[in-house]
Write a protein that holds these residues in place. Structure first.
Motif, PDB file in Angstrom:
ATOM      1  N   THR A  18       1.402   8.285   0.083  1.00  0.00           N
ATOM      2  CA  THR A  18       1.872   7.213  -0.854  1.00  0.00           C
ATOM      3  C   THR A  18       0.950   6.023  -0.736  1.00  0.00           C
ATOM      4  OG1 THR A  18       3.511   6.345   0.817  1.00  0.00           O
ATOM      5  CG2 THR A  18       4.196   7.883  -0.857  1.00  0.00           C
ATOM      6  N   ARG A  19       0.090   5.969   0.443  1.00  0.00           N
ATOM      7  CA  ARG A  19      -0.638   4.834   0.543  1.00  0.00           C
ATOM      8  C   ARG A  19      -2.139   5.212  -0.220  1.00  0.00           C
ATOM      9  NH1 ARG A  19      -3.410   3.921   5.592  1.00  0.00           N
ATOM     10  NH2 ARG A  19      -2.588   1.583   5.464  1.00  0.00           N
ATOM     11  N   ARG A  39       0.881  -1.306  -0.190  1.00  0.00           N
ATOM     12  CA  ARG A  39       0.093  -0.015  -0.068  1.00  0.00           C
ATOM     13  C   ARG A  39       1.052   1.193   0.009  1.00  0.00           C
ATOM     14  NH1 ARG A  39      -4.959   0.547   2.395  1.00  0.00           N
ATOM     15  NH2 ARG A  39      -4.436   2.705   1.821  1.00  0.00           N
ATOM     16  N   GLN A  76      -2.993   6.310  -6.298  1.00  0.00           N
ATOM     17  CA  GLN A  76      -2.780   5.083  -7.067  1.00  0.00           C
ATOM     18  C   GLN A  76      -3.385   4.504  -8.169  1.00  0.00           C
ATOM     19  OE1 GLN A  76      -1.671   2.226  -3.880  1.00  0.00           O
ATOM     20  NE2 GLN A  76      -0.373   3.410  -2.887  1.00  0.00           N
ATOM     21  N   LEU A 105       3.991   3.739  -4.345  1.00  0.00           N
ATOM     22  CA  LEU A 105       3.194   4.042  -5.549  1.00  0.00           C
ATOM     23  C   LEU A 105       3.106   3.256  -6.707  1.00  0.00           C
ATOM     24  CD1 LEU A 105       3.901   8.026  -5.530  1.00  0.00           C
ATOM     25  CD2 LEU A 105       1.813   6.923  -5.123  1.00  0.00           C
ATOM     26  N   TRP A 106       4.232   2.518  -7.008  1.00  0.00           N
ATOM     27  CA  TRP A 106       4.087   1.451  -8.285  1.00  0.00           C
ATOM     28  C   TRP A 106       3.371   0.250  -8.461  1.00  0.00           C
ATOM     29  CZ3 TRP A 106       5.714  -3.439  -8.131  1.00  0.00           C
ATOM     30  CH2 TRP A 106       6.281  -3.629  -7.062  1.00  0.00           C
ATOM     31  N   THR A 112       1.290  15.173  -7.477  1.00  0.00           N
ATOM     32  CA  THR A 112       1.690  14.281  -6.305  1.00  0.00           C
ATOM     33  C   THR A 112       3.001  14.673  -5.754  1.00  0.00           C
ATOM     34  OG1 THR A 112       0.346  12.344  -7.643  1.00  0.00           O
ATOM     35  CG2 THR A 112       1.934  11.797  -5.768  1.00  0.00           C
TER      36      THR A 112
END
Length: 445
Positions: A99-100, A13, A105, A16-17, A79
């Protein structure tokens, strides 16, 4: 979900990828499969299916692909700017919260997936030049058009979500909610005090030294119990989840449950197996670290009190969330845990923070940097009052200790007479809460 899977899910989570990569892979499969479906159907007629020629199809797909890569670049830029803002304005520890974010995402995954899908379908379009039979995948082009429309809607939703997310109130609420969820999962296992845990360590216990440096993020509890049982040992891990450990420094002890001794080889093997069940990472995670949320809230408060930012209102808001979280934590089991084997014998003692530790995280640094601000200090006194009132029994010692510290800071601070009188009254109200009384004239900040 056990702790190991929770840690893996947290790692998934907070990067980002993974989701954008899954979006690209899904688009790759869809882009290869739908043209084959078009070939089998053979150009079915429908007002909902693209009916243009090869040149028109290429124009549509090229427009979708070129626009999507531009929008994706914009989304990445926004972002990154948000991450920079969160890091510099509030706290670097809040980057995990961004990022989670599944919206960020998912939006990136949709944009990259649409771009990939358009490119894959574009290569299947054929004209009647060069001896090739013409082929226009109408269904595939129609799906590309739908994905482009979905991406436009996603961009609008992303911008709305981003403007809401970067508000400090939203960030504080997100941290509070994550910490509350972790607190609610705490089980009522065998709990003892830190003093009782250290009293269990006998003379001659063998030190366990960390095999790697970093933050203690995971303990494989079941395997650790099995290792201790197989060696007839008791293992005490002295460091709390989230503590920084340095390779070669002590993190606990092991000793034989029957009071005997191991050979050097047996002892070395046991210590190696114990260390193998401890996982360190480069950052603290929220899988078992109940103090991480408080650390993040305190960082926001301290950052807001810095001379370069000078935003005491944000500090007060952060302290409000810290107070609410501490009140929740005062109602759940805290302190070292005893893990037993199938015969109910104690095999592992795991150190975990107690309320005194958590209260110190929430109070001490904001008090140090905000001792000259009456509003901040009043909110700290209110925090102690609320925690004392919520529990009423187990908080007396920790709250009284922090209350004495705040009183000393107020006595040494350069405050005018009215501010000092106000803070003295706030301190007296903490004493009343510790005694089970709540003054009806209590003020809220």
């Amino acid at each position: 979900m056990n702790l190991t899977w929770s840690r893996l899910w947290d790692a998934f989570r907070t990067n980002l990828w993974p989701i954008p990569t899954l979006g690209v892979l899904a688009a790759l499969v869809l882009g290869l499969a739908l043209p084959e479906l078009d070939r089998r159907i053979g150009g079915a007629e429908s007002d909902l299916i693209f009916g243009g020629g090869a040149d028109a199809a290429r124009t549509v797909l090229d427009a979708v692909a070129s626009s999507m890569i531009t929008v994706t670049s914009l989304t990445f830029s926004l972002t990154v700017v948000t991450l920079q803002l969160a890091s510099s304005q509030f706290s670097p520890r809040l980057l995990r919260t961004f990022t989670r974010d599944l919206v960020v995402q998912g939006t990136l995954g949709l944009f990259l997936g649409t771009f990939t899908y358009a490119l894959i379908v574009l290569r299947s379009v054929r004209t009647d030049t060069g001896g090739d039979s013409p082929f226009v995948p109408g269904i595939s082009v129609s799906v590309a058009f739908v994905l482009a429309l979905a991406s436009v809607l996603a961009l609008v939703f992303f911008l709305a979500h981003l403007t809401r997310t970067i508000r400090v109130e939203s960030m504080l609420l997100g941290v509070h909610q994550d910490a509350s969820q972790l607190a609610s999962r705490r089980t009522d296992d065998d709990r003892i005090t830190p003093a009782d845990a250290h009293a269990m360590v006998p003379e001659g216990a063998v030190l366990v030294k960390a095999s790697s440096s970093g933050f203690l993020v995971d303990v494989d509890e079941q395997d650790l119990v099995s290792v201790a049982r197989d060696h007839g040992a008791v293992v005490f891990i002295e460091r709390d989840p989230g503590d920084s450990v340095v390779a070669g420094t002590p993190i606990g002890w092991v000793w034989r449950a029957d009071g005997g001794r191991w050979s050097d080889d047996e002892c070395a093997d046991l210590i190696a197996q114990v260390c193998a069940r401890l996982t360190t990472g480069f950052e603290r995670t929220g899988t078992s670290d109940v103090g991480l949320g408080l650390r993040q809230l305190t960082d926001v408060a301290v950052k807001a009190l810095s001379p370069g930012i000078n935003d005491p209102t944000t500090a007060v808001h952060a302290l409000g969330h810290s107070s609410a979280l501490l009140c929740e934590l005062s109602q759940v089991p805290l302190g070292p845990r005893l893990l037993r084997d199938g015969d109910a014998a104690i095999r592992v003692v795991l150190s975990e923070p107690v309320l005194d530790d958590l209260l110190a995280v929430a109070v001490e640094q904001p008090a140090h940097y905000g001792c000259g601000d009456q509003v901040v200090m009043s909110r700290l006194f209110a925090l102690l009052r609320e925690v004392a009132w919520t529990d009423g029994s187990g908080t007396a010692g920790p709250v009284a200790g922090q209350l004495a510290r705040l009183r000393r800071l107020v006595a040494d601070a350069d405050l005018d007479t009215m501010d000092r009188a106000t803070l003295d009254l706030d301190a007296d109200r903490v004493d009343e809460a510790l005694a089970g009384r709540w003054d009806q004239t209590g003020r809220q900040h």
